[in-house]
Enzyme design. Structure first.
Site, PDB file in Angstrom:
ATOM      1  N   ASP A  82       0.841  -1.195   0.000  1.00  0.00           N
ATOM      2  CA  ASP A  82       0.000   0.000   0.000  1.00  0.00           C
ATOM      3  C   ASP A  82       0.884   1.256   0.000  1.00  0.00           C
ATOM      4  O   ASP A  82       1.828   1.342   0.784  1.00  0.00           O
ATOM      5  CB  ASP A  82      -0.869  -0.056   1.275  1.00  0.00           C
ATOM      6  CG  ASP A  82      -2.033   0.920   1.250  1.00  0.00           C
ATOM      7  OD1 ASP A  82      -2.477   1.308   0.151  1.00  0.00           O
ATOM      8  OD2 ASP A  82      -2.511   1.280   2.347  1.00  0.00           O
ATOM      9  N   HIS A  83       0.604   2.190  -0.875  1.00  0.00           N
ATOM     10  CA  HIS A  83       1.328   3.478  -0.919  1.00  0.00           C
ATOM     11  C   HIS A  83       2.851   3.335  -0.875  1.00  0.00           C
ATOM     12  O   HIS A  83       3.520   3.985  -0.078  1.00  0.00           O
ATOM     13  CB  HIS A  83       0.871   4.396   0.227  1.00  0.00           C
ATOM     14  CG  HIS A  83      -0.527   4.885   0.044  1.00  0.00           C
ATOM     15  ND1 HIS A  83      -0.864   5.846  -0.888  1.00  0.00           N
ATOM     16  CD2 HIS A  83      -1.682   4.515   0.641  1.00  0.00           C
ATOM     17  CE1 HIS A  83      -2.170   6.052  -0.842  1.00  0.00           C
ATOM     18  NE2 HIS A  83      -2.685   5.245   0.068  1.00  0.00           N
ATOM     19  N   SER A 211     -12.687   4.286   5.490  1.00  0.00           N
ATOM     20  CA  SER A 211     -13.099   4.341   6.902  1.00  0.00           C
ATOM     21  C   SER A 211     -13.827   5.664   7.142  1.00  0.00           C
ATOM     22  O   SER A 211     -13.342   6.713   6.751  1.00  0.00           O
ATOM     23  CB  SER A 211     -11.879   4.285   7.827  1.00  0.00           C
ATOM     24  OG  SER A 211     -11.271   3.025   7.777  1.00  0.00           O
ATOM     25  N   ASN A 230     -10.542   0.245   0.461  1.00  0.00           N
ATOM     26  CA  ASN A 230      -9.469   0.189   1.465  1.00  0.00           C
ATOM     27  C   ASN A 230      -9.959   0.608   2.844  1.00  0.00           C
ATOM     28  O   ASN A 230     -10.584   1.660   2.991  1.00  0.00           O
ATOM     29  CB  ASN A 230      -8.339   1.145   1.058  1.00  0.00           C
ATOM     30  CG  ASN A 230      -7.543   0.638  -0.129  1.00  0.00           C
ATOM     31  OD1 ASN A 230      -7.951  -0.297  -0.815  1.00  0.00           O
ATOM     32  ND2 ASN A 230      -6.405   1.250  -0.361  1.00  0.00           N
ATOM     33  N   VAL A 231      -9.623  -0.219   3.834  1.00  0.00           N
ATOM     34  CA  VAL A 231     -10.034   0.049   5.211  1.00  0.00           C
ATOM     35  C   VAL A 231      -8.819  -0.040   6.126  1.00  0.00           C
ATOM     36  O   VAL A 231      -8.170  -1.096   6.174  1.00  0.00           O
ATOM     37  CB  VAL A 231     -11.097  -0.973   5.678  1.00  0.00           C
ATOM     38  CG1 VAL A 231     -11.462  -0.734   7.140  1.00  0.00           C
ATOM     39  CG2 VAL A 231     -12.331  -0.920   4.784  1.00  0.00           C
TER      40      VAL A 231
HETATM   41 ZN   LIG Z   1      -4.631   4.957   0.686  1.00  0.00          ZN
END
Ligand SMILES: [Zn+2]
Length: 284
Positions: A82-83, A211, A230-231
């Site tokens: 992620d990222h 979220s 995405n959470v």
């Molecule tokens: Zn993100």
């Protein structure tokens, strides 16, 4: 059982009109809860780790724990970067067994973003690794990545079309009004923009910062073509609140098996709820 790319998983979700939830995991307990719950509901699932998570937990531990969780629960899972921003770091992690990458070039200019992402796509083609990238920029904070709301901007549909065709990515993260971390006031997603992006781009679309977005808006975003949700923050809050409540009731507690268990159960409920919102139960 093994770690897989999200390419076929997201294409299937796109055809089926549902989304695959991606949960940020940090340690053994989050991986256990997410994979056990997904397996119990026969849901495809993505386990996501930021660079900070891999530094905290260790790359080899993360790969081993996630692979073992897949094996024990008879559920192939995606372990997703992620990222991530650094080319060498991404290559090293792919060579260590990870098959799903987000290269985040959203802080770069349009041309530099395309260049950075294309380089990662070319590398990943040798390994059957799926690649996600972001056009536009989300506000808010995730780990060390903090973006002031004045520096955030929404995804332009025509630019998205050019971006996808020039980079060859598998999925596109869009900026349509969501943000990382906690929201100040109720978020409002730009559904007209999402529909316009969907018209120009035929690959799966990704919603970051889910979220805190009202359930009805997330469901609507899925109807408009979001295939990965995405959470991160919702799991952290549930875990921390349950552990804090345990210590309030048992101030002298010192056994991690006792005080961590309510945190795990609280996260389990969040994972169940998110899987139902995504419509992914029974899709594995
Ligand atoms: Zn993100």
């Amino acid at each position: 059982m093994y770690l897989i790319s999200n390419r076929e998983m997201l294409k299937k979700a796109q055809r089926g009109g549902y989304a695959v939830p991606a949960f940020n995991v940090h340690n053994l307990e989050t991986v256990q809860v997410v994979v056990e719950t997904a397996a119990a509901l026969s849901s495809p699932v993505i386990l996501a780790g930021t660079p900070g998570t891999f530094i905290y937990a260790g790359l080899e531990y993360m790969v081993s724990i996630c692979r073992e969780a897949a094996h024990i629960n008879h559920l192939p899972v995606v372990l997703h970067l992620d990222h991530h921003e650094e080319y060498d770091d991404i290559c090293h992690k792919v060579q260590s067994g990870i098959r799903s990458v987000m290269i985040d070039g959203s802080h770069l200019s349009f041309e530099q973003n395309i260049e950075a992402v294309s380089r990662v796509v070319r590398f990943c083609q040798n390994y059957d690794v799926s690649v996600e990238a972001e056009l536009g920029r989300l506000g808010g904070q995730e780990d060390d990545l903090a973006v002031d709301s004045k520096d955030s901007f929404y995804t332009d549909p025509m630019a998205a079309k050019e971006y996808v065709s020039r980079t060859g990515i598998d999925s596109l993260a869009v900026a349509i009004g969501s943000a990382h971390g906690l929201y100040h006031g109720e978020p409002h997603l730009d559904f007209d923009r999402l529909a316009a992006i969907r018209q120009q781009v035929d690959i799966p679309l990704v919603l970051h910062g889910a979220s805190g977005i009202p359930e009805e808006q997330v469901r609507r975003a899925i109807n408009f073509g979001i295939c990965k949700v995405n959470v991160a923050t919702d799991l952290k809050i549930a875990f921390a609140d349950a552990v804090k409540a345990y210590f309030t009731e048992h101030p002298d507690a010192n056994d991690p098996r006792k005080y961590i268990t309510p945190g795990k159960e609280a996260m389990r409920k969040v994972v169940e709820t998110k899987i139902h919102i995504c419509g992914s139960a029974g899709m594995m």
